[in-house]
Every structure is written in structure tokens, then in C-alpha cells.
Design a protein around this motif. Structure first.
Motif, PDB file in Angstrom:
ATOM      1  N   ALA A 233      -5.597  34.888  42.234  1.00 32.39           N
ATOM      2  CA  ALA A 233      -5.196  33.548  41.814  1.00 32.39           C
ATOM      3  C   ALA A 233      -5.809  33.213  40.463  1.00 32.39           C
ATOM      4  O   ALA A 233      -6.984  33.520  40.203  1.00 32.39           O
ATOM      5  N   TYR A 234      -5.002  32.554  39.620  1.00 32.79           N
ATOM      6  CA  TYR A 234      -5.437  32.178  38.278  1.00 32.79           C
ATOM      7  C   TYR A 234      -5.082  30.724  38.022  1.00 32.79           C
ATOM      8  O   TYR A 234      -3.998  30.255  38.390  1.00 32.79           O
ATOM      9  N   ASN A 235      -5.993  30.023  37.397  1.00 31.38           N
ATOM     10  CA  ASN A 235      -5.814  28.619  37.037  1.00 31.38           C
ATOM     11  C   ASN A 235      -5.881  28.491  35.525  1.00 31.38           C
ATOM     12  O   ASN A 235      -6.629  29.218  34.874  1.00 31.38           O
ATOM     13  N   ARG A 236      -5.092  27.566  34.975  1.00 26.88           N
ATOM     14  CA  ARG A 236      -5.141  27.376  33.534  1.00 26.88           C
ATOM     15  C   ARG A 236      -6.460  26.710  33.140  1.00 26.88           C
ATOM     16  O   ARG A 236      -6.974  25.852  33.860  1.00 26.88           O
ATOM     17  N   ARG A 237      -6.985  27.139  32.005  1.00 23.31           N
ATOM     18  CA  ARG A 237      -8.302  26.663  31.569  1.00 23.31           C
ATOM     19  C   ARG A 237      -8.367  25.145  31.525  1.00 23.31           C
ATOM     20  O   ARG A 237      -9.358  24.546  31.994  1.00 23.31           O
ATOM     21  N   ASP A 238      -7.328  24.490  30.985  1.00 22.83           N
ATOM     22  CA  ASP A 238      -7.375  23.038  30.842  1.00 22.83           C
ATOM     23  C   ASP A 238      -7.151  22.306  32.160  1.00 22.83           C
ATOM     24  O   ASP A 238      -7.156  21.077  32.199  1.00 22.83           O
ATOM     25  N   ASN A 239      -6.986  23.063  33.261  1.00 19.87           N
ATOM     26  CA  ASN A 239      -6.795  22.469  34.585  1.00 19.87           C
ATOM     27  C   ASN A 239      -8.020  22.657  35.465  1.00 19.87           C
ATOM     28  O   ASN A 239      -7.992  22.357  36.663  1.00 19.87           O
ATOM     29  N   SER A 240      -9.099  23.146  34.895  1.00 17.21           N
ATOM     30  CA  SER A 240     -10.322  23.347  35.666  1.00 17.21           C
ATOM     31  C   SER A 240     -10.837  22.014  36.201  1.00 17.21           C
ATOM     32  O   SER A 240     -10.716  20.972  35.542  1.00 17.21           O
ATOM     33  N   ALA A 241     -11.371  22.042  37.416  1.00 22.45           N
ATOM     34  CA  ALA A 241     -11.993  20.834  37.962  1.00 22.45           C
ATOM     35  C   ALA A 241     -13.075  20.338  37.013  1.00 22.45           C
ATOM     36  O   ALA A 241     -13.797  21.134  36.408  1.00 22.45           O
ATOM     37  N   GLY A 242     -13.204  19.028  36.896  1.00 22.48           N
ATOM     38  CA  GLY A 242     -14.145  18.471  35.936  1.00 22.48           C
ATOM     39  C   GLY A 242     -15.582  18.459  36.404  1.00 22.48           C
ATOM     40  O   GLY A 242     -16.503  18.430  35.588  1.00 22.48           O
ATOM     41  N   ARG A 243     -15.787  18.483  37.722  1.00 23.81           N
ATOM     42  CA  ARG A 243     -17.135  18.407  38.263  1.00 23.81           C
ATOM     43  C   ARG A 243     -17.291  19.385  39.411  1.00 23.81           C
ATOM     44  O   ARG A 243     -16.373  19.573  40.206  1.00 23.81           O
ATOM     45  N   ALA A 244     -18.460  20.005  39.523  1.00 20.70           N
ATOM     46  CA  ALA A 244     -18.689  21.010  40.553  1.00 20.70           C
ATOM     47  C   ALA A 244     -18.542  20.436  41.954  1.00 20.70           C
ATOM     48  O   ALA A 244     -18.060  21.116  42.866  1.00 20.70           O
ATOM     49  N   GLU A 245     -18.910  19.159  42.141  1.00 17.99           N
ATOM     50  CA  GLU A 245     -18.850  18.579  43.484  1.00 17.99           C
ATOM     51  C   GLU A 245     -17.422  18.408  43.988  1.00 17.99           C
ATOM     52  O   GLU A 245     -17.192  18.353  45.201  1.00 17.99           O
ATOM     53  N   VAL A 246     -16.438  18.317  43.080  1.00 13.09           N
ATOM     54  CA  VAL A 246     -15.048  18.230  43.530  1.00 13.09           C
ATOM     55  C   VAL A 246     -14.379  19.598  43.544  1.00 13.09           C
ATOM     56  O   VAL A 246     -13.342  19.780  44.188  1.00 13.09           O
ATOM     57  N   ALA A 247     -14.967  20.575  42.846  1.00  7.60           N
ATOM     58  CA  ALA A 247     -14.390  21.920  42.827  1.00  7.60           C
ATOM     59  C   ALA A 247     -14.534  22.611  44.173  1.00  7.60           C
ATOM     60  O   ALA A 247     -13.791  23.541  44.489  1.00  7.60           O
ATOM     61  N   GLY A 248     -15.493  22.163  44.980  1.00  4.48           N
ATOM     62  CA  GLY A 248     -15.660  22.743  46.306  1.00  4.48           C
ATOM     63  C   GLY A 248     -16.102  24.188  46.230  1.00  4.48           C
ATOM     64  O   GLY A 248     -16.985  24.557  45.460  1.00  4.48           O
ATOM     65  N   HIS A 249     -15.427  25.036  47.025  1.00  2.84           N
ATOM     66  CA  HIS A 249     -15.840  26.434  47.126  1.00  2.84           C
ATOM     67  C   HIS A 249     -15.193  27.318  46.071  1.00  2.84           C
ATOM     68  O   HIS A 249     -15.390  28.533  46.086  1.00  2.84           O
ATOM     69  N   HIS A 250     -14.403  26.729  45.158  1.00  3.38           N
ATOM     70  CA  HIS A 250     -13.770  27.523  44.099  1.00  3.38           C
ATOM     71  C   HIS A 250     -14.441  27.236  42.757  1.00  3.38           C
ATOM     72  O   HIS A 250     -14.991  26.147  42.545  1.00  3.38           O
ATOM     73  N   PRO A 251     -14.380  28.198  41.832  1.00  2.00           N
ATOM     74  CA  PRO A 251     -15.138  28.057  40.582  1.00  2.00           C
ATOM     75  C   PRO A 251     -14.459  27.170  39.553  1.00  2.00           C
ATOM     76  O   PRO A 251     -13.242  26.982  39.569  1.00  2.00           O
ATOM     77  N   MET A 252     -15.265  26.637  38.670  1.00  2.00           N
ATOM     78  CA  MET A 252     -14.760  25.975  37.479  1.00  2.00           C
ATOM     79  C   MET A 252     -14.524  27.042  36.409  1.00  2.00           C
ATOM     80  O   MET A 252     -14.778  28.214  36.629  1.00  2.00           O
ATOM     81  N   TYR A 253     -14.051  26.615  35.238  1.00  2.00           N
ATOM     82  CA  TYR A 253     -13.669  27.569  34.192  1.00  2.00           C
ATOM     83  C   TYR A 253     -14.814  28.480  33.773  1.00  2.00           C
ATOM     84  O   TYR A 253     -15.942  28.040  33.533  1.00  2.00           O
TER      85      TYR A 253
END
Length: 291
Positions: A233-253
Motif C-alpha cells: 500500500a502507498y499513500n501520497r506524500r501530501d495525504n500523510s496524517a498530520g499527527r502521530a496520534e491520529v495516524a494510529g498503527h500506520h506510519p506518517m510520511y
């Protein structure tokens, strides 16, 4: 007979405007022979010659209690599967389809054992990822079978065009998170011709690149054949979650350390999984697992 959006991958393959239009209208493109037989054989060694499944795998029961098994990791690592996740043909194709730089969101092995592997309910990947801080569905998955995927052993089923329906509400069905049953029924019953439901029978090494809002599912494995697939799975860079606490178990950019396609066959590491950050199922809010 070829499916809509189906193409044969060759060493000199490049995405054209037609491929991009298919992805935008259908929600996917299917590239046959994306990984070579030698590359598939390398990937299989990771799962057949190590204890990765025993140590890191968990089941996700369907409503009947039968469970496909999964191993999920957030960081590619430097083993053969990591080389596949980071290789140019996977990353660049994902970037062209999504229209911008991507980062590795996660990868997983999904295994349906003969007569045991259960059903995967209708769902959208964004139905999960919405809850991990992704504000838009600018993400995709790459499904690569490592065994023959047939109707008998539970191949993927897809509803082409369903990504245009937007995010559908999801709720627990058994141990899985599935899309609203009534909404899926309405989409399947639509007579306008906007949607097309089909089975995606695939050979080892084929690759289905599909949008995060595409509805897909798979039936149980009622055959004598194992069905294993690598899903990246791949996410676009500008769509990364803004905060680690909302990103949950998946990584930010984090930028992908790209490697040339040749790195897959040159890699001899099938057992050192340093840095892969395997998912602990109890940290996943979207499943209720069984070890």
C-alpha cells in the motif's frame, strides 16, 4: 478473454494516457507478468524458509469463523519483500497513477490455507485508512499473487467504478471491518452500467493496482491449493496524517529509499527482518484477530 484495464507488463513498459484514464474510470489497472517467475520465487522463500508467519501472523475471522491469515509490516526493510516494495517499477507506477510522490504505507502477506482460509468481506481500503488520519483517498494498493488465484481458492472480486461512490460506511462483520451491506447491494444491483463486478483470476507475478475506494472482496478457499498474495500500500506524500496520534498503527510520511528493479534478484536476504515494524494485531482498530 481480457478484462477491462488489463495489460501485459514488459521490461520496456511505460504508463500511457490510456492507462491513466483506465485507472481514473475503472479504479484499477491489471498488469500481467509484473513480477518475473524468478522474482516470485525469491519472495516465496521469505515465507517458506523462515518463521515469519508463525511469529508475526494472525487470523482475521469472517462471520463463519474461518480466517485468512495475515502478516503486516509498516517499514519495507532490506529483505527480498522490502526490495519489491521499494523497487522502481512498483513505486514509479504508483506515483504516476496517484499523481504525486508516494510513501510506503504498509505491506502484508495474506494467506488462505486450503479448506481453511476464510472470506474477506466487501470493503474499501479507505474505509479503514480514513480512521488513520488520511483526509483524502489518494492512496492505492498493489495486489501481487504468489500462487495461482482462481475462483476455487478465493481470488479477488472487484467492482469497477465503485471508487466513484466515495467512502462507504464500514462496520465489524465477524472479526473484519466490512462495507455497509445494503449500500454494496445497491451498487451491485445498479442498472446504469456505471459499475462492473468481476472475478480477478491472476497468475503468480501479476499485479492489480487499485484505488483505495474500490470495493473488493474474496470468497473462502474451498480448494486444495494455498492462496498467498503480497499486498503493498502507498499513500501520497501530501495525504500523510498530520499527527502521530491520529495516524494510529500506520506510519506518517517517510521518503522511500528506492532501488532499481534489479535489486530484487540481487538480494539474498530472505530472513533478516530488521526494521520492518510488524503490526501487533491488538494495535489495529479495524480488526478483531485470532493468533
Amino acid at each position: 478473454m481480457s478484462l477491462p484495464g488489463e495489460y501485459n507488463f514488459t521490461p520496456d513498459f511505460t504508463l500511457s494516457q490510456t492507462h491513466l484514464e483506465d485507472f481514473n474510470s475503472l479504479g484499477y489497472i491489471l498488469l500481467r507478468n509484473f513480477l518475473s517467475p524468478a522474482e516470485v520465487a525469491k519472495a516465496l522463500r521469505v515465507f517458506e524458509e523462515t518463521d515469519i508467519i508463525k511469529k508475526h501472523g494472525f487470523g482475521i475471522p469472517d462471520i463463519s469463523g474461518r480466517a485468512p491469515r495475515m502478516v503486516l509490516w509498516n517499514t519495507p526493510g532490506s529483505d527480498v519483500t522490502g526490495m519489491i516494495c521499494r523497487c522502481e517499477k512498483v513505486v514509479s507506477t504508483s506515483e504516476q497513477l496517484l499523481g504525486g510522490e508516494v510513501y510506503h504505507y504498509h505491506s502484508k502477506l495474506v494467506m488462505k490455507e486450503p479448506r481453511i482460509g476464510g472470506k474477506q468481506e466487501w470493503h474499501q481500503d479507505y474505509g479503514y485508512w480514513y480512521n488513520n488520519g488520511l483526509l483524502t483517498p489518494d492512496a492505492l494498493s498493489v495486489f501481487v499473487p504468489l500462487d495461482q488465484c482462481t475462483r476455487e481458492n478465493g481470488c479477488l472480486q472487484v467492482i469497477a467504478g465503485s471508487h466513484k461512490c466515495g467512502r462507504i460506511e464500514h462496520a465489524f462483520t465477524g472479526g473484519q471491518t466490512g462495507a455497509d451491506v445494503e449500500r454494496v447491494r445497491e451498487i451491485l444491483g445498479d442498472k446504469s452500467g456505471r459499475f462492473y463486478h468481476f472475478h480477478v483470476e491472476m497468475s503468480p507475478g501479476d499485479a492489480l493496482f487499485f484505488h483505495s475506494n474500490v470495493l473488493h472482496m474474496s470468497e473462502p478457499n474451498d480448494s486444495e491449493m494455498v492462496r498467498r498474495a503480497l499486498i503493498m500500500a502507498y499513500n501520497r506524500r501530501d495525504n500523510s496524517a498530520g499527527r502521530a496520534e491520529v495516524a494510529g498503527h500506520h506510519p506518517m510520511y517517510s521518503p522511500i529509499d528506492r532501488v532499481p528493479d534489479s535489486a530484487v534478484l540481487k538480494c539474498d536476504n530472505v530472513s533478516d527482518f530488521s526494521g520492518k515494524e510488524f503490526l501487533l494485531p491488538e494495535n489495529d482498530r479495524t480488526v478483531r484477530s485470532s493468533k
